[in-house]
Design an enzyme around this catalytic site. Structure first.
Site, PDB file in Angstrom:
ATOM      1  N   ARG A  96       2.797   6.237   4.349  1.00  0.00           N
ATOM      2  CA  ARG A  96       1.858   5.279   4.936  1.00  0.00           C
ATOM      3  C   ARG A  96       2.269   3.853   4.598  1.00  0.00           C
ATOM      4  O   ARG A  96       2.142   2.936   5.418  1.00  0.00           O
ATOM      5  CB  ARG A  96       0.438   5.574   4.446  1.00  0.00           C
ATOM      6  CG  ARG A  96      -0.675   4.919   5.283  1.00  0.00           C
ATOM      7  CD  ARG A  96      -1.068   3.564   4.788  1.00  0.00           C
ATOM      8  NE  ARG A  96      -1.367   3.625   3.381  1.00  0.00           N
ATOM      9  CZ  ARG A  96      -1.076   2.654   2.527  1.00  0.00           C
ATOM     10  NH1 ARG A  96      -0.494   1.541   2.932  1.00  0.00           N
ATOM     11  NH2 ARG A  96      -1.364   2.780   1.243  1.00  0.00           N
ATOM     12  N   ARG A 249      -4.240  -4.456   3.888  1.00  0.00           N
ATOM     13  CA  ARG A 249      -5.318  -3.881   3.080  1.00  0.00           C
ATOM     14  C   ARG A 249      -6.233  -3.008   3.915  1.00  0.00           C
ATOM     15  O   ARG A 249      -6.770  -2.008   3.425  1.00  0.00           O
ATOM     16  CB  ARG A 249      -6.118  -5.000   2.410  1.00  0.00           C
ATOM     17  CG  ARG A 249      -5.369  -5.690   1.294  1.00  0.00           C
ATOM     18  CD  ARG A 249      -6.014  -7.021   0.924  1.00  0.00           C
ATOM     19  NE  ARG A 249      -5.218  -7.702  -0.102  1.00  0.00           N
ATOM     20  CZ  ARG A 249      -5.257  -9.008  -0.330  1.00  0.00           C
ATOM     21  NH1 ARG A 249      -6.032  -9.788   0.416  1.00  0.00           N
ATOM     22  NH2 ARG A 249      -4.514  -9.546  -1.270  1.00  0.00           N
ATOM     23  N   GLU A 369      -1.007  -5.060  -2.814  1.00  0.00           N
ATOM     24  CA  GLU A 369      -1.892  -5.745  -1.857  1.00  0.00           C
ATOM     25  C   GLU A 369      -3.151  -6.274  -2.552  1.00  0.00           C
ATOM     26  O   GLU A 369      -4.247  -6.261  -1.996  1.00  0.00           O
ATOM     27  CB  GLU A 369      -2.304  -4.819  -0.689  1.00  0.00           C
ATOM     28  CG  GLU A 369      -1.202  -3.988  -0.106  1.00  0.00           C
ATOM     29  CD  GLU A 369      -0.130  -4.796   0.584  1.00  0.00           C
ATOM     30  OE1 GLU A 369      -0.272  -6.030   0.663  1.00  0.00           O
ATOM     31  OE2 GLU A 369       0.852  -4.197   1.043  1.00  0.00           O
TER      32      GLU A 369
END
Length: 390
Positions: A96, A249, A369
């Site tokens: 991901r 995010r 992040e």
């Protein structure tokens, strides 16, 4: 024994999604089931990833930059991108991350702030997975404080010359283009840097105990000379990279639901089939309490992600909302992964099961992040009006 209900169906949460969003989730799940799931434990153990091959598969599926408009991108809504991230991370956070960096950092930066030439040159190939991008902001000595970055870009005639280093850069060693943020006399600027530029290198970071099935690199710029057209014309200052991070995010907020769901489903299957003291351990009250509490937090995380997705689509999402969602969902996902490990006992540490792999990966997600501490301070600032960062 009564019929079992999937954790996310205890509240009928799939009904919150449109038919198209459910179809996208099913398509992505089928893709990772075929191309990732059979191999991910081996990739994790070996610390390798066939990034280029996977990028092409994700390109065929249309998920790279899927929430962007035009230039070969699918132009789908935020929640569709979210459920795709959820299904990808159910396979592995590292996969991901590869997709998020491609679409929500590198492609988004070009799409939002690049010139038309940048967009035409890079976005169609990146959407197809034919070109891979990375995003250079974090530095060896400056992670949560990018305003003090040491990477410097200076004018030399009509050209720019970049010097400096970036650290913990996903996709770096396989990237064809790097979006590099640097300090200049006019403030922080972003640069589109072809990775075959003279003076640019991206050594691979090894010996990781987390995100092992992910390409993580250092970016080194030693007198990299770029034409004036390399600068992103659409933004100056930290607003540029920070807006890109908010895009990424959002994918994390959804993605970690996938890793937590995979852990919980694994733990339920294991508990139903593991017999101790004459009955399945799923029949003991302590085990059911663990499973019920984890399902509760998983479903709450989905509701939070869904609310954020709809707000993003309506144009009402704020940075504080993203921080709250990232803070909560990653924190709860890592708790779920660790708790599931206890249900599997010693088997929980084996790569035959995904739970400790997910838990190890989530240690990185907790940090990148924006660390959990940084997001806590974003929320605290919103509540009090006082900036506690300095």
């Amino acid at each position: 024994m009564s019929a079992r209900i999937a954790p996310l169906e205890l509240l009928h949460l799939s009904e919150l999604l449109t038919e198209d969003e459910r179809d996208i989730a099913a398509s992505v799940r089928a893709m990772v089931t075929e191309h990732v799931a059979p191999y991910i434990a081996q990739w994790f153990e070996q610390g390798t990833l066939p990034a280029r091959e996977l990028a092409l598969e994700f390109g065929k599926l249309g998920v790279l930059g899927m929430h962007l408009e035009g230039y070969g991108c699918a132009g789908l809504n935020a929640t569709a991108y979210g459920v795709a991230a959820m299904e990808i991370e159910a396979a592995d956070s590292g996969i991901r991350s590869m997709v998020s960096v491609q679409g929500s950092l590198a492609m988004f930066a070009i799409h939002a702030y690049g010139s038309e030439e940048h967009k035409q040159e890079w976005l169609p190939r990146m959407a197809a997975g034919e070109a891979i991008g990375c995003f250079g902001l974090t530095e060896p000595d400056h992670g949560s404080d990018p305003g003090n970055m040491r990477t410097r870009a200076r004018r030399d005639g009509e050209d720019w010359v970049l010097d400096g280093a970036k650290m913990w850069i996903t996709n770096g060693s396989v990237a064809d283009v790097a979006i590099v943020w640097a300090s200049t006399d006019e403030g922080v600027r972003g640069f589109v840097v072809p990775t075959d530029s003279a003076g640019f290198s991206a050594p691979l970071i090894k010996h990781k105990l987390s995100m092992r099935a992910s390409v993580t690199s250092e970016l080194v710029m030693d007198g990299v000379r770029l034409p004036s057209s390399a600068v992103l014309p659409g933004v100056k200052g930290l607003r540029g990279p920070l807006s890109c991070l908010n895009e990424a995010r959002f994918g994390i907020v959804w993605g970690v639901i996938g890793s937590a769901r995979d852990c919980l489903e694994t733990a339920i299957d294991y508990a139903v089939n593991r017999v101790q003291f004459g009955k399945p351990i799923a029949g003991f009250q302590l085990t059911q309490e663990k499973l019920a509490n984890m399902a509760l937090e998983l479903d709450k995380a989905f509701l939070l992600a869904h609310h954020l997705g709809r707000a993003k689509e309506a144009g009402t999402a704020t940075p504080q909302m993203v921080s709250m969602a990232k803070l909560n969902n990653v924190r709860e996902a890592i708790k779920i992964a660790r708790e599931c490990r206890t249900i599997l006992g010693a088997n929980g540490i084996s790569l035959e099961y995904p739970v400790l792999r997910h838990a190890n990966n989530l240690e990185s997600v907790l940090t990148y992040e924006g660390t959990s501490e940084v997001h806590t301070l974003v929320v605290g600032q919103a509540l009090t009006g006082i900036d506690a960062f300095r």
